[in-house]
Enzyme design. Sequence first.
Site, PDB file in Angstrom:
ATOM      1  N   HIS A 308     -96.234  46.162  16.636  1.00 23.83           N
ATOM      2  CA  HIS A 308     -97.670  46.301  16.879  1.00 23.83           C
ATOM      3  C   HIS A 308     -97.903  46.950  18.237  1.00 23.83           C
ATOM      4  CE1 HIS A 308    -101.940  45.257  17.252  1.00 23.83           C
ATOM      5  NE2 HIS A 308    -101.907  45.161  15.942  1.00 23.83           N
ATOM      6  N   ASP A 366    -100.340  42.748   8.629  1.00 20.38           N
ATOM      7  CA  ASP A 366    -100.448  43.580   7.436  1.00 20.38           C
ATOM      8  C   ASP A 366     -99.202  43.569   6.576  1.00 20.38           C
ATOM      9  OD1 ASP A 366    -103.080  44.193   7.576  1.00 20.38           O
ATOM     10  OD2 ASP A 366    -102.776  45.794   9.022  1.00 20.38           O
TER      11      ASP A 366
HETATM   12  N1  CMC Z   1     -89.474  50.125  12.437  1.00 22.52           N
HETATM   13  C1  CMC Z   1     -88.430  50.567  13.149  1.00 22.52           C
HETATM   14  N2  CMC Z   1     -88.480  50.797  14.489  1.00 22.52           N
HETATM   15  C2  CMC Z   1     -89.651  50.567  15.105  1.00 22.52           C
HETATM   16  C3  CMC Z   1     -90.784  50.095  14.418  1.00 22.52           C
HETATM   17  C4  CMC Z   1     -90.663  49.869  13.038  1.00 22.52           C
HETATM   18  N3  CMC Z   1     -91.710  49.399  12.337  1.00 22.52           N
HETATM   19  N4  CMC Z   1     -91.808  49.954  15.276  1.00 22.52           N
HETATM   20  C5  CMC Z   1     -91.342  50.324  16.465  1.00 22.52           C
HETATM   21  N5  CMC Z   1     -90.041  50.703  16.379  1.00 22.52           N
HETATM   22  C6  CMC Z   1     -89.163  51.097  17.476  1.00 22.52           C
HETATM   23  C7  CMC Z   1     -89.509  52.495  17.945  1.00 22.52           C
HETATM   24  O1  CMC Z   1     -88.740  53.463  17.250  1.00 22.52           O
HETATM   25  C8  CMC Z   1     -89.193  52.419  19.398  1.00 22.52           C
HETATM   26  O2  CMC Z   1     -87.792  52.575  19.532  1.00 22.52           O
HETATM   27  P1  CMC Z   1     -87.143  53.248  20.868  1.00 22.52           P
HETATM   28  O3  CMC Z   1     -87.530  52.349  21.995  1.00 22.52           O
HETATM   29  O4  CMC Z   1     -85.679  53.268  20.582  1.00 22.52           O
HETATM   30  O5  CMC Z   1     -87.773  54.612  20.968  1.00 22.52           O
HETATM   31  C9  CMC Z   1     -89.533  50.981  19.784  1.00 22.52           C
HETATM   32  O6  CMC Z   1     -89.428  50.241  18.574  1.00 22.52           O
HETATM   33  C10 CMC Z   1     -90.931  50.807  20.358  1.00 22.52           C
HETATM   34  O7  CMC Z   1     -91.867  51.326  19.451  1.00 22.52           O
HETATM   35  P2  CMC Z   1     -93.138  52.193  19.845  1.00 22.52           P
HETATM   36  O8  CMC Z   1     -93.236  53.310  18.852  1.00 22.52           O
HETATM   37  O9  CMC Z   1     -93.108  52.523  21.288  1.00 22.52           O
HETATM   38  O10 CMC Z   1     -94.286  51.170  19.620  1.00 22.52           O
HETATM   39  P3  CMC Z   1     -95.793  51.573  19.451  1.00 22.52           P
HETATM   40  O11 CMC Z   1     -96.563  50.562  20.179  1.00 22.52           O
HETATM   41  O12 CMC Z   1     -96.037  52.989  19.758  1.00 22.52           O
HETATM   42  O13 CMC Z   1     -95.979  51.417  17.872  1.00 22.52           O
HETATM   43  C11 CMC Z   1     -96.643  50.610  15.789  1.00 22.52           C
HETATM   44  C12 CMC Z   1     -96.612  50.340  17.281  1.00 22.52           C
HETATM   45  C13 CMC Z   1     -97.443  49.493  15.098  1.00 22.52           C
HETATM   46  C14 CMC Z   1     -97.367  51.942  15.509  1.00 22.52           C
HETATM   47  C15 CMC Z   1     -95.202  50.634  15.265  1.00 22.52           C
HETATM   48  O14 CMC Z   1     -94.565  49.428  15.529  1.00 22.52           O
HETATM   49  C16 CMC Z   1     -95.129  50.976  13.790  1.00 22.52           C
HETATM   50  O15 CMC Z   1     -95.136  52.155  13.439  1.00 22.52           O
HETATM   51  N6  CMC Z   1     -95.067  49.934  12.910  1.00 22.52           N
HETATM   52  C17 CMC Z   1     -95.106  50.153  11.478  1.00 22.52           C
HETATM   53  C18 CMC Z   1     -96.532  50.406  11.021  1.00 22.52           C
HETATM   54  C19 CMC Z   1     -97.361  49.128  10.954  1.00 22.52           C
HETATM   55  O16 CMC Z   1     -96.945  48.119  10.448  1.00 22.52           O
HETATM   56  N7  CMC Z   1     -98.614  49.216  11.465  1.00 22.52           N
HETATM   57  C20 CMC Z   1     -99.561  48.091  11.375  1.00 22.52           C
HETATM   58  C21 CMC Z   1     -99.915  47.494  12.664  1.00 22.52           C
HETATM   59  S1  CMC Z   1    -100.922  46.011  12.468  1.00 22.52           S
HETATM   60  C22 CMC Z   1    -102.498  46.631  12.020  1.00 22.52           C
HETATM   61  C23 CMC Z   1    -103.589  46.451  13.027  1.00 22.52           C
HETATM   62  O17 CMC Z   1    -103.590  45.507  13.829  1.00 22.52           O
HETATM   63  O18 CMC Z   1    -104.522  47.319  13.054  1.00 22.52           O
END
Ligand code: CMC
Length: 431
Positions: A308, A366
């Site tokens: 998240h 979710d």
């Molecule tokens: N699967 C695999 N790796 C992940 C995932 C995942 N779901 N989420 C984050 N990572 C890894 C990412 O590759 C990164 O790795 P590294 O440090 O080696 O580069 C690390 O974890 C940190 O991730 P980030 O991309 O910096 O985190 P973010 O804050 O930009 O992304 C997110 C948050 C929710 C977009 C992401 O976790 C994601 O894409 N999750 C899957 C989609 C999802 O379930 N979204 C619903 C969120 S809840 C709805 C709401 O509240 O509105």
Amino acid sequence: MSDRKATLTFSDTGKSIELPIHSGTEGPDTVDITSLYAQGKVFTFDPGFVSTASCNSSITYIDGNEGVLRYRGYPIEQLAEKSSFIEVAYLLLYGELPSKTELDDFNSVITRHTMINESLLRFFEGFHYDAHPMAMMVGVVGSLSAFYHDSTDISDPRHREISAHRLIAKLPTIAAACYKHNVGEPVMYPRNDLSYTGNFLQMMFSTPCEDYEVDPLAERAMDLLFILHADHEQNASTSTVRLAGSSGANPFACIAAGTASLWGPAHGGANEAVLDMLEQIGDVKNIDKYLAKAKDKDDPFRLMGFGHRVYKNYDPRAKIIREVCYQVLEKLADTNNPLFELAMRLEELASKDDYFLEKKLYPNVDFYSGIIYRALGIPDSMFTVMFAIARTAGWVSHWMEMLDDPKHRIGRPRQLYQGAGKRDYLPVDQR
Ligand code: CMC
């Protein structure tokens, strides 16, 4: 307000500007830059509002590091355990928990606003049978402004209140009509003897041919999801509602704008993506392969429903809904559907995996909401619609809060222009 100030110094001229610092009840302080352009002739640059508080608000507080979510000061855990969606909607809208009489009155007002103008129902005939329900929602919610002229004077607090009630009440009716249109069944009218959530289930799943009984577990699970999704401070759709409303647009148009913003897969569309992913994995025996793909930096595959942007330790909403998800799967799901076993096995394996533990990637709300909706028989295309019903309570509360603030102004961000400099028009034969 404190006397603390931040000083901004320009390295070229040495000129300094003092900016006041404001403290909230909780959360980071904010540097007040409203006088920055007047004093320094510069704008700030913050695409995505990563470091920008766009407004004052007293509705919802989130601490992503500690996994905290509170509506009007009340922890989400307590509201989930003890309250109902209709009481939470009252709390968000009016700022306090209602007395018994206030709750009964509110419930009665919302219940009596659930019908929609009969002419609105005819709009659905114009949509193709397979129209996406969110496309119909955006159109039909916006068109409410063509019907309820008696509550669109936004300078009148009573008009604002009536519009808020109408929106909370009518969204489930419109949502169920979208579903009925997709499946080709007759639209079912609201029933005043049922709860807000029970009535929605009835409008979705009953037909004129036989009696329908609301399942108490389905009703509770859906009510809980509505509570958990009711507000989440200044997210994209709520900010959209505020920005649209800041120009004086009518409330129905503002909520249609919020609905459009919610539709995107980066916002309300995540639970649908979880189900797509489970179908893509297809079988328990493929989980290891997909976990490896999620961990591979060169592979774009991510485990949907994990991680998240704000909650970096755990999503408090996920903790609450997990238990109910298990109950729904045990009692209501089609036990022959291997997708549910796959989901639970994936949750178990990912939650033990070092990669996910080290990066603090836990299942988010979710991951479970999509599974629950699927188990309740709600089609994937309706998942974001469910979110819109719940979030309407938050949207109208933010809209009312903004308009109640005598200092509110039209939202008008500035920009860092990086386009062409001045140039002269050339006739088409000289280009
Ligand atoms: N699967 C695999 N790796 C992940 C995932 C995942 N779901 N989420 C984050 N990572 C890894 C990412 O590759 C990164 O790795 P590294 O440090 O080696 O580069 C690390 O974890 C940190 O991730 P980030 O991309 O910096 O985190 P973010 O804050 O930009 O992304 C997110 C948050 C929710 C977009 C992401 O976790 C994601 O894409 N999750 C899957 C989609 C999802 O379930 N979204 C619903 C969120 S809840 C709805 C709401 O509240 O509105």
